[in-house]
Design a protein around this motif. Structure first.
Motif, mmCIF file in Angstrom:
data_model
loop_
_atom_site.group_PDB
_atom_site.id
_atom_site.type_symbol
_atom_site.label_atom_id
_atom_site.label_comp_id
_atom_site.label_asym_id
_atom_site.label_seq_id
_atom_site.Cartn_x
_atom_site.Cartn_y
_atom_site.Cartn_z
ATOM 1 N N THR A 151 0.868 -1.176 0.000
ATOM 2 C CA THR A 151 0.000 0.000 0.000
ATOM 3 C C THR A 151 0.908 1.230 0.000
ATOM 4 O O THR A 151 2.092 1.138 0.339
ATOM 5 C CB THR A 151 -0.919 0.045 1.229
ATOM 6 O OG1 THR A 151 -0.134 0.294 2.412
ATOM 7 C CG2 THR A 151 -1.668 -1.267 1.399
ATOM 8 N N THR A 152 0.348 2.349 -0.361
ATOM 9 C CA THR A 152 1.120 3.592 -0.408
ATOM 10 C C THR A 152 0.534 4.598 0.573
ATOM 11 O O THR A 152 -0.670 4.897 0.516
ATOM 12 C CB THR A 152 1.106 4.202 -1.821
ATOM 13 O OG1 THR A 152 1.650 3.244 -2.745
ATOM 14 C CG2 THR A 152 1.937 5.478 -1.874
ATOM 15 N N GLU B 20 5.940 3.110 0.699
ATOM 16 C CA GLU B 20 5.271 1.840 0.476
ATOM 17 C C GLU B 20 5.209 1.083 1.788
ATOM 18 O O GLU B 20 6.221 0.858 2.443
ATOM 19 C CB GLU B 20 6.002 1.006 -0.578
ATOM 20 C CG GLU B 20 5.294 -0.318 -0.887
ATOM 21 C CD GLU B 20 5.991 -1.145 -1.944
ATOM 22 O OE1 GLU B 20 6.483 -2.249 -1.604
ATOM 23 O OE2 GLU B 20 6.060 -0.693 -3.106
ATOM 24 N N HIS C 150 -8.504 -2.935 5.813
ATOM 25 C CA HIS C 150 -7.163 -2.912 6.398
ATOM 26 C C HIS C 150 -6.880 -1.550 7.021
ATOM 27 O O HIS C 150 -6.741 -0.554 6.308
ATOM 28 C CB HIS C 150 -6.117 -3.227 5.321
ATOM 29 C CG HIS C 150 -6.449 -4.439 4.509
ATOM 30 N ND1 HIS C 150 -7.338 -4.396 3.441
ATOM 31 C CD2 HIS C 150 -6.032 -5.725 4.609
ATOM 32 C CE1 HIS C 150 -7.449 -5.610 2.924
ATOM 33 N NE2 HIS C 150 -6.670 -6.432 3.614
ATOM 34 N N VAL D 239 -7.395 0.831 3.938
ATOM 35 C CA VAL D 239 -7.428 0.324 2.567
ATOM 36 C C VAL D 239 -8.565 -0.685 2.440
ATOM 37 O O VAL D 239 -8.594 -1.699 3.144
ATOM 38 C CB VAL D 239 -6.086 -0.341 2.181
ATOM 39 C CG1 VAL D 239 -6.152 -0.861 0.743
ATOM 40 C CG2 VAL D 239 -4.934 0.630 2.344
ATOM 41 N N VAL E 202 -10.179 -3.282 -0.020
ATOM 42 C CA VAL E 202 -9.856 -4.036 -1.241
ATOM 43 C C VAL E 202 -11.130 -4.648 -1.803
ATOM 44 O O VAL E 202 -11.753 -5.515 -1.171
ATOM 45 C CB VAL E 202 -8.809 -5.129 -0.964
ATOM 46 C CG1 VAL E 202 -8.525 -5.927 -2.250
ATOM 47 C CG2 VAL E 202 -7.522 -4.513 -0.441
ATOM 48 N N GLU F 10 -9.240 0.030 -3.374
ATOM 49 C CA GLU F 10 -8.404 -0.609 -4.393
ATOM 50 C C GLU F 10 -9.118 -1.835 -4.951
ATOM 51 O O GLU F 10 -9.903 -2.482 -4.263
ATOM 52 C CB GLU F 10 -7.055 -1.032 -3.807
ATOM 53 C CG GLU F 10 -6.182 0.103 -3.318
ATOM 54 C CD GLU F 10 -4.811 -0.366 -2.866
ATOM 55 O OE1 GLU F 10 -4.549 -1.597 -2.950
ATOM 56 O OE2 GLU F 10 -4.020 0.479 -2.439
ATOM 57 N N HIS G 298 -7.581 -5.083 -6.903
ATOM 58 C CA HIS G 298 -6.381 -5.717 -7.426
ATOM 59 C C HIS G 298 -6.709 -6.625 -8.614
ATOM 60 O O HIS G 298 -7.747 -7.284 -8.622
ATOM 61 C CB HIS G 298 -5.711 -6.550 -6.335
ATOM 62 C CG HIS G 298 -5.230 -5.741 -5.176
ATOM 63 N ND1 HIS G 298 -4.818 -6.314 -4.003
ATOM 64 C CD2 HIS G 298 -5.109 -4.402 -5.004
ATOM 65 C CE1 HIS G 298 -4.457 -5.365 -3.155
ATOM 66 N NE2 HIS G 298 -4.624 -4.202 -3.731
#
Length: 260
Positions: free
Chosen positions: A5-6, A13, A24, A37, A39, A208, A210
């Motif tokens: 993650t950023t 990172e 998360h 985060v 996902v 996000e 993925h």
């Protein structure tokens, strides 16, 4: 396996382990920024991608465990999608339907055989036909049990064949679900919204999605194409060939799962 993650503040990172909830909560070790985060990926997708990454890295036995778990969690995903899709056609509200589903699933949550039974009935009711693929041979149950329960050390070609079988089945059923899968996505979005509403001020939310082995099938975005029979066409690919083709196309996107 972690995924990167950023930090939204300093750009560092930060590796994060996948959470069961796909939510998360992260604190950057560099600047102390708190962020979350989300996902947009379901558990069966994560598990299958972890298995694929393990297979690519040479961890054959670990790959089998992930593929087997991915199939079980996909059966759950199918049941949830069907139940919520069916409820959407009634006058009830989505929240009530979801609560009823959660309460019902608790009765079978620790019993995989009953979960398969719920899936079999859901498939019959939705598709109007027997789930002919639910045989021990078709599911590779003996191979799975030898590896997971009896400590068998499988050869790479055996794992390739098992992975191909699981991939083909999930891919087929996702295609049949089509837009019905969007109801399970809505349930995940509601869980995200509830967590988001509980966050204190100053916490950044990051969403996000993925890439993965099933991205082309998610929520009916790539339904199977029908075409006229052509006797001069090349013979259809078998499961192993289809999986190998998908791996060549989508495998590079799984570098996010590389061990760190």
């Amino acid at each position: 396996m972690p995924f990167p993650t950023t930090c939204p503040t300093c750009g560092r990172e930060v590796p994060v382990e996948f959470a069961d909830s796909a939510i998360h909560d992260v604190t950057c070790p560099q600047c102390g920024t708190r962020y979350v985060v989300f996902v947009r990926k379901h558990k069966f997708e994560v598990l299958f991608d972890l298995g694929t990454r393990a297979l690519m890295d040479g961890y054959a036995r670990e790959a089998v465990a992930s593929f087997a778990a991915a199939l079980e969690r996909f059966f759950e995903f199918y049941v949830r999608s069907f139940a919520l899709e069916r409820a959407a056609g009634t006058d009830g509200d989505f929240g009530g339907a979801l609560a009823a589903l959660e309460g019902t699933w608790r009765h079978v949550a620790s019993q995989s055989e009953r979960q398969v039974g719920m899936f079999a009935l859901a498939y019959l009711l939705r598709e109007g036909r027997e789930p002919e693929f639910l045989t021990a041979k078709a599911l590779g149950a003996d191979f799975r049990n030898r590896v997971i329960h009896r400590g068998y050390l499988p050869r790479r070609e055996e794992v390739d064949a098992y992975a191909a079988r699981v991939f083909a089945l999930i891919d087929r059923l996702l295609g049949e679900l089509g837009q019905g899968a969007a109801h399970a996505e809505l349930a995940q979005e509601q869980a995200f919204a509830a967590h988001l509403a509980s966050l204190p001020e100053g916490v950044t939310a990051v969403f996000e999605e993925h890439p993965g082995m099933f991205r082309a099938r998610r929520f009916g975005t790539a339904a199977p194409q029908k075409s006229a029979v052509n006797v001069s066409a090349a013979p259809p690919l078998n499961d192993v060939q289809v999986f190998a083709q998908a791996l060549a196309e989508r495998g590079p996107g799984l570098n996010v799962f590389k061990r760190r």
